[in-house]
Motif scaffolding. Sequence first.
Motif, PDB file in Angstrom:
ATOM      1  N   ILE A   1       0.843  -1.204   0.000  1.00  0.00           N
ATOM      2  CA  ILE A   1       0.000   0.000   0.000  1.00  0.00           C
ATOM      3  C   ILE A   1       0.873   1.246   0.000  1.00  0.00           C
ATOM      4  O   ILE A   1       0.608   2.205  -0.732  1.00  0.00           O
ATOM      5  CB  ILE A   1      -0.971  -0.026   1.193  1.00  0.00           C
ATOM      6  CG1 ILE A   1      -1.969  -1.161   1.015  1.00  0.00           C
ATOM      7  CG2 ILE A   1      -1.687   1.313   1.350  1.00  0.00           C
ATOM      8  CD1 ILE A   1      -2.806  -1.454   2.232  1.00  0.00           C
ATOM      9  N   TYR A   2       1.943   1.226   0.800  1.00  0.00           N
ATOM     10  CA  TYR A   2       2.882   2.350   0.813  1.00  0.00           C
ATOM     11  C   TYR A   2       3.476   2.568  -0.588  1.00  0.00           C
ATOM     12  O   TYR A   2       3.531   3.699  -1.076  1.00  0.00           O
ATOM     13  CB  TYR A   2       4.013   2.098   1.819  1.00  0.00           C
ATOM     14  CG  TYR A   2       5.061   3.174   1.780  1.00  0.00           C
ATOM     15  CD1 TYR A   2       4.896   4.351   2.481  1.00  0.00           C
ATOM     16  CD2 TYR A   2       6.206   3.030   0.997  1.00  0.00           C
ATOM     17  CE1 TYR A   2       5.843   5.358   2.418  1.00  0.00           C
ATOM     18  CE2 TYR A   2       7.149   4.025   0.928  1.00  0.00           C
ATOM     19  CZ  TYR A   2       6.970   5.185   1.639  1.00  0.00           C
ATOM     20  OH  TYR A   2       7.901   6.186   1.551  1.00  0.00           O
ATOM     21  N   ALA A   3       3.899   1.500  -1.232  1.00  0.00           N
ATOM     22  CA  ALA A   3       4.517   1.611  -2.556  1.00  0.00           C
ATOM     23  C   ALA A   3       3.539   2.175  -3.585  1.00  0.00           C
ATOM     24  O   ALA A   3       3.944   2.879  -4.509  1.00  0.00           O
ATOM     25  CB  ALA A   3       5.043   0.254  -3.010  1.00  0.00           C
ATOM     26  N   LEU A   4       2.269   1.877  -3.413  1.00  0.00           N
ATOM     27  CA  LEU A   4       1.266   2.360  -4.369  1.00  0.00           C
ATOM     28  C   LEU A   4       0.960   3.849  -4.215  1.00  0.00           C
ATOM     29  O   LEU A   4       0.690   4.528  -5.201  1.00  0.00           O
ATOM     30  CB  LEU A   4      -0.028   1.558  -4.222  1.00  0.00           C
ATOM     31  CG  LEU A   4       0.032   0.117  -4.697  1.00  0.00           C
ATOM     32  CD1 LEU A   4      -1.239  -0.614  -4.292  1.00  0.00           C
ATOM     33  CD2 LEU A   4       0.228   0.055  -6.201  1.00  0.00           C
ATOM     34  N   VAL A   5       0.986   4.368  -2.999  1.00  0.00           N
ATOM     35  CA  VAL A   5       0.515   5.739  -2.780  1.00  0.00           C
ATOM     36  C   VAL A   5       1.586   6.723  -2.317  1.00  0.00           C
ATOM     37  O   VAL A   5       1.376   7.936  -2.379  1.00  0.00           O
ATOM     38  CB  VAL A   5      -0.662   5.772  -1.777  1.00  0.00           C
ATOM     39  CG1 VAL A   5      -1.827   4.968  -2.302  1.00  0.00           C
ATOM     40  CG2 VAL A   5      -0.243   5.303  -0.408  1.00  0.00           C
ATOM     41  N   ALA A   6       2.724   6.247  -1.849  1.00  0.00           N
ATOM     42  CA  ALA A   6       3.694   7.137  -1.214  1.00  0.00           C
ATOM     43  C   ALA A   6       4.267   8.185  -2.160  1.00  0.00           C
ATOM     44  O   ALA A   6       4.425   9.346  -1.775  1.00  0.00           O
ATOM     45  CB  ALA A   6       4.825   6.335  -0.593  1.00  0.00           C
ATOM     46  N   ASP A   7       4.594   7.799  -3.384  1.00  0.00           N
ATOM     47  CA  ASP A   7       5.204   8.777  -4.290  1.00  0.00           C
ATOM     48  C   ASP A   7       4.222   9.886  -4.646  1.00  0.00           C
ATOM     49  O   ASP A   7       4.614  11.056  -4.722  1.00  0.00           O
ATOM     50  CB  ASP A   7       5.728   8.094  -5.551  1.00  0.00           C
ATOM     51  CG  ASP A   7       6.735   8.971  -6.279  1.00  0.00           C
ATOM     52  OD1 ASP A   7       7.657   9.494  -5.607  1.00  0.00           O
ATOM     53  OD2 ASP A   7       6.590   9.138  -7.495  1.00  0.00           O
ATOM     54  N   ASP A   8       2.962   9.540  -4.839  1.00  0.00           N
ATOM     55  CA  ASP A   8       1.959  10.575  -5.097  1.00  0.00           C
ATOM     56  C   ASP A   8       1.793  11.485  -3.890  1.00  0.00           C
ATOM     57  O   ASP A   8       1.687  12.706  -4.025  1.00  0.00           O
ATOM     58  CB  ASP A   8       0.614   9.937  -5.457  1.00  0.00           C
ATOM     59  CG  ASP A   8       0.671   9.189  -6.770  1.00  0.00           C
ATOM     60  OD1 ASP A   8       1.441   9.612  -7.654  1.00  0.00           O
ATOM     61  OD2 ASP A   8      -0.034   8.178  -6.903  1.00  0.00           O
ATOM     62  N   PHE A   9       1.776  10.897  -2.703  1.00  0.00           N
ATOM     63  CA  PHE A   9       1.692  11.703  -1.479  1.00  0.00           C
ATOM     64  C   PHE A   9       2.904  12.614  -1.355  1.00  0.00           C
ATOM     65  O   PHE A   9       2.779  13.788  -1.008  1.00  0.00           O
ATOM     66  CB  PHE A   9       1.579  10.787  -0.256  1.00  0.00           C
ATOM     67  CG  PHE A   9       1.589  11.531   1.045  1.00  0.00           C
ATOM     68  CD1 PHE A   9       0.446  12.177   1.487  1.00  0.00           C
ATOM     69  CD2 PHE A   9       2.734  11.587   1.814  1.00  0.00           C
ATOM     70  CE1 PHE A   9       0.454  12.875   2.687  1.00  0.00           C
ATOM     71  CE2 PHE A   9       2.754  12.281   3.006  1.00  0.00           C
ATOM     72  CZ  PHE A   9       1.610  12.927   3.452  1.00  0.00           C
ATOM     73  N   ARG A  10       4.098  12.065  -1.652  1.00  0.00           N
ATOM     74  CA  ARG A  10       5.333  12.863  -1.578  1.00  0.00           C
ATOM     75  C   ARG A  10       5.256  14.058  -2.518  1.00  0.00           C
ATOM     76  O   ARG A  10       5.590  15.178  -2.138  1.00  0.00           O
ATOM     77  CB  ARG A  10       6.545  11.999  -1.948  1.00  0.00           C
ATOM     78  CG  ARG A  10       7.867  12.767  -1.975  1.00  0.00           C
ATOM     79  CD  ARG A  10       8.992  11.912  -2.522  1.00  0.00           C
ATOM     80  NE  ARG A  10       8.812  11.544  -3.911  1.00  0.00           N
ATOM     81  CZ  ARG A  10       9.140  12.340  -4.957  1.00  0.00           C
ATOM     82  NH1 ARG A  10       9.651  13.529  -4.752  1.00  0.00           N
ATOM     83  NH2 ARG A  10       8.948  11.909  -6.193  1.00  0.00           N
ATOM     84  N   LEU A  11       4.795  13.827  -3.732  1.00  0.00           N
ATOM     85  CA  LEU A  11       4.720  14.916  -4.714  1.00  0.00           C
ATOM     86  C   LEU A  11       3.693  15.971  -4.329  1.00  0.00           C
ATOM     87  O   LEU A  11       3.901  17.160  -4.565  1.00  0.00           O
ATOM     88  CB  LEU A  11       4.392  14.347  -6.090  1.00  0.00           C
ATOM     89  CG  LEU A  11       5.495  13.524  -6.745  1.00  0.00           C
ATOM     90  CD1 LEU A  11       4.970  12.837  -7.989  1.00  0.00           C
ATOM     91  CD2 LEU A  11       6.693  14.395  -7.069  1.00  0.00           C
TER      92      LEU A  11
END
Length: 84
Positions: free
Chosen positions: A7-17
């Motif tokens: 779940i982290y891998a799916l959403v973390a980069d979008d959250f980071r951006l």
Amino acid sequence: FTMVLTIYALVADDFRLMSTPLSADPVFNWMVVLCIVVFVIECILSVLGKADYLWSFFFWLDIISTASLILDITVVADTLFASQ
């Protein structure tokens, strides 16, 4: 544990951006590296522990999805996609 990392891998980069300053990028990079390491270990253990896993659909799905995480590392993404 791997479900949380997935779940982290799916959403973390979008959250980071969307939500974090550039100074937070190293933390996200280390988390992506942790995800890659855990997923590679999971693939190796699945090859060793499941008789029909190697070369199966799920083997390739795991390999491709794990390899795609490399693009979430900011240094790699900036090098590949930076426009100058």
